[in-house]
Write a protein that holds these residues in place. Structure first.
Motif, mmCIF file in Angstrom:
data_model
loop_
_atom_site.group_PDB
_atom_site.id
_atom_site.type_symbol
_atom_site.label_atom_id
_atom_site.label_comp_id
_atom_site.label_asym_id
_atom_site.label_seq_id
_atom_site.Cartn_x
_atom_site.Cartn_y
_atom_site.Cartn_z
ATOM 1 N N PRO A 12 0.817 -1.222 0.000
ATOM 2 C CA PRO A 12 0.000 0.000 0.000
ATOM 3 C C PRO A 12 0.847 1.266 0.000
ATOM 4 N N MET A 13 0.392 2.260 -0.737
ATOM 5 C CA MET A 13 1.114 3.518 -0.798
ATOM 6 C C MET A 13 0.845 4.385 0.428
ATOM 7 N N GLU A 14 -0.413 4.488 0.833
ATOM 8 C CA GLU A 14 -0.787 5.458 1.859
ATOM 9 C C GLU A 14 -1.169 4.826 3.191
ATOM 10 N N ARG A 15 -1.550 3.554 3.207
ATOM 11 C CA ARG A 15 -1.929 2.925 4.470
ATOM 12 C C ARG A 15 -0.676 2.627 5.281
ATOM 13 N N PRO A 16 -0.530 3.229 6.469
ATOM 14 C CA PRO A 16 0.716 3.064 7.225
ATOM 15 C C PRO A 16 0.840 1.690 7.869
ATOM 16 N N GLY A 17 2.074 1.244 8.027
ATOM 17 C CA GLY A 17 2.348 0.023 8.778
ATOM 18 C C GLY A 17 2.210 -1.242 7.966
ATOM 19 N N ILE A 18 2.735 -2.327 8.542
ATOM 20 C CA ILE A 18 2.769 -3.608 7.839
ATOM 21 C C ILE A 18 1.737 -4.604 8.383
ATOM 22 N N GLU A 19 0.940 -4.195 9.346
ATOM 23 C CA GLU A 19 -0.054 -5.101 9.924
ATOM 24 C C GLU A 19 -1.029 -5.567 8.842
ATOM 25 N N GLY A 20 -1.264 -6.851 8.785
ATOM 26 C CA GLY A 20 -2.213 -7.422 7.839
ATOM 27 C C GLY A 20 -1.631 -7.759 6.481
ATOM 28 N N LEU A 21 -0.416 -7.325 6.187
ATOM 29 C CA LEU A 21 0.151 -7.595 4.865
ATOM 30 C C LEU A 21 0.429 -9.082 4.664
ATOM 31 N N ALA A 22 0.734 -9.786 5.733
ATOM 32 C CA ALA A 22 1.058 -11.207 5.600
ATOM 33 C C ALA A 22 -0.128 -12.001 5.068
ATOM 34 N N LYS A 23 -1.334 -11.609 5.446
ATOM 35 C CA LYS A 23 -2.522 -12.334 4.989
ATOM 36 C C LYS A 23 -2.681 -12.190 3.476
ATOM 37 N N GLY A 24 -2.611 -10.954 2.996
ATOM 38 C CA GLY A 24 -2.754 -10.728 1.558
ATOM 39 C C GLY A 24 -1.630 -11.355 0.766
ATOM 40 N N TYR A 25 -0.419 -11.223 1.257
ATOM 41 C CA TYR A 25 0.712 -11.802 0.535
ATOM 42 C C TYR A 25 0.619 -13.323 0.511
ATOM 43 N N SER A 26 0.147 -13.924 1.592
ATOM 44 C CA SER A 26 -0.038 -15.378 1.612
ATOM 45 C C SER A 26 -1.031 -15.816 0.543
ATOM 46 N N ASP A 27 -2.097 -15.036 0.368
ATOM 47 C CA ASP A 27 -3.068 -15.364 -0.678
ATOM 48 C C ASP A 27 -2.440 -15.238 -2.064
ATOM 49 N N LEU A 28 -1.575 -14.239 -2.246
ATOM 50 C CA LEU A 28 -0.893 -14.077 -3.532
ATOM 51 C C LEU A 28 0.089 -15.212 -3.789
ATOM 52 N N LEU A 29 0.745 -15.675 -2.743
ATOM 53 C CA LEU A 29 1.641 -16.823 -2.895
ATOM 54 C C LEU A 29 0.869 -18.050 -3.380
ATOM 55 N N GLU A 30 -0.348 -18.198 -2.882
ATOM 56 C CA GLU A 30 -1.156 -19.343 -3.315
ATOM 57 C C GLU A 30 -1.562 -19.193 -4.778
ATOM 58 N N ILE A 31 -1.957 -17.988 -5.191
ATOM 59 C CA ILE A 31 -2.258 -17.753 -6.604
ATOM 60 C C ILE A 31 -1.015 -18.041 -7.444
#
Length: 274
Positions: free
Chosen positions: A105-124
């Protein structure tokens, strides 16, 4: 190692001409952006045109750019983001690219929650045969340095988790040589090479401030030496967003970049694929 041209370096050139220029200049690969393929099709072109152009030049697509909106969306917007991500992964697979850059994300601060989305992308990525690569952007509010990127990768705890190093972003947000040394080699799957304008302090630069390797203030020789010592033997890809270079003949820009990288590799003892 092999040398690639990120098509952003000659951004204002038409897509098929970018591919021809990369081949004529002597690169082994060209990084392509999903948006420029969409634009090509929107103007009446076909993806098969791109496939033919790549084959004619003998070029690989080492990395495809980019998947966005996965780190800041929720609910139905998140589903839409993942649906679009899948389309882009499938397009990358069609072009033979093994990697997809996943931009935070460009404007949303912090890394909280990124692992969930990235995990879904790894599965794709596993489903399409294209590995999802977690990107950090030095001037973004969320993931902007190697240390935080490592934290997200650790939280995912996925063997396919990986990142792309970028000399400009490293310098612009105080990533150190020790940070790079500490990265396991299997987590480094690609490298963007560029330099930073001499007149603007670190932390204040943006993409348009990148300059040709060796013409700025980054100690590229030391960074490349660390990569060589680690055993990195994949792609070095020139990625600029510099309007002055866009205004020049694209072949001149591409050749200048290739020569600059070759000189750095010679200086640091890096062997390039002939």
């Amino acid at each position: 190692m092999r040398l690639s041209l990120n098509s952003s370096t000659i951004k204002t050139t038409p897509l098929l001409d970018k591919i021809r220029v990369a081949g004529d200049a002597g690169y082994k690969g060209i990084e392509l952006w999903a948006v420029e393929l969409y634009e090509h099709v929107g103007r009446g072109g076909e993806i098969s045109d791109v496939e033919k152009a790549l084959a004619d030049q003998g070029l690989e697509v080492p990395c495809f750019i980019a998947v966005r909106n996965w780190g800041e969306s929720s609910g139905w917007e998140y589903k839409l983001a993942m649906d679009e991500a899948r389309r882009r992964f499938e397009l990358a697979a069609r072009l033979g690219s093994p990697l997809m850059v996943c931009t935070p994300p460009m404007e949303r601060p912090g890394i909280e929650g990124l692992a969930k989305g990235y995990s879904d992308l790894l599965e794709i990525g596993r489903e399409t045969g294209v590995r999802a690569v977690l990107e950090y952007i030095s001037f973004f509010a969320s993931l902007n340095n190697v240390a935080d990127t490592v934290a997200v990768l650790d939280e995912c705890n996925d063997p396919d988790g990986c990142t792309i190093l970028d000399a400009f972003h490293n310098w612009n947000n105080s990533t150190t040589l020790d940070d790079i040394r500490a990265l396991p080699l299997e987590r480094i799957v690609h490298y963007h090479i560029n330099d930073a304008a001499p007149e603007i302090p670190a932390g204040e630069q943006k993409d348009p401030d990148r300059v040709m390797p060796g013409e700025g203030v980054i100690d590229l020789a030391s960074e490349l030496t660390v990569l060589r010592e680690k055993g990195y033997d994949q792609w070095l890809s020139l990625e600029l967003f510099n309007a002055e270079w866009w205004a020049k003949a694209p072949l001149e820009t591409a050749k200048r970049g290739l020569e600059k990288i070759q000189n750095l590799c010679h200086e640091t003892g890096i062997q390039l694929e002939s």
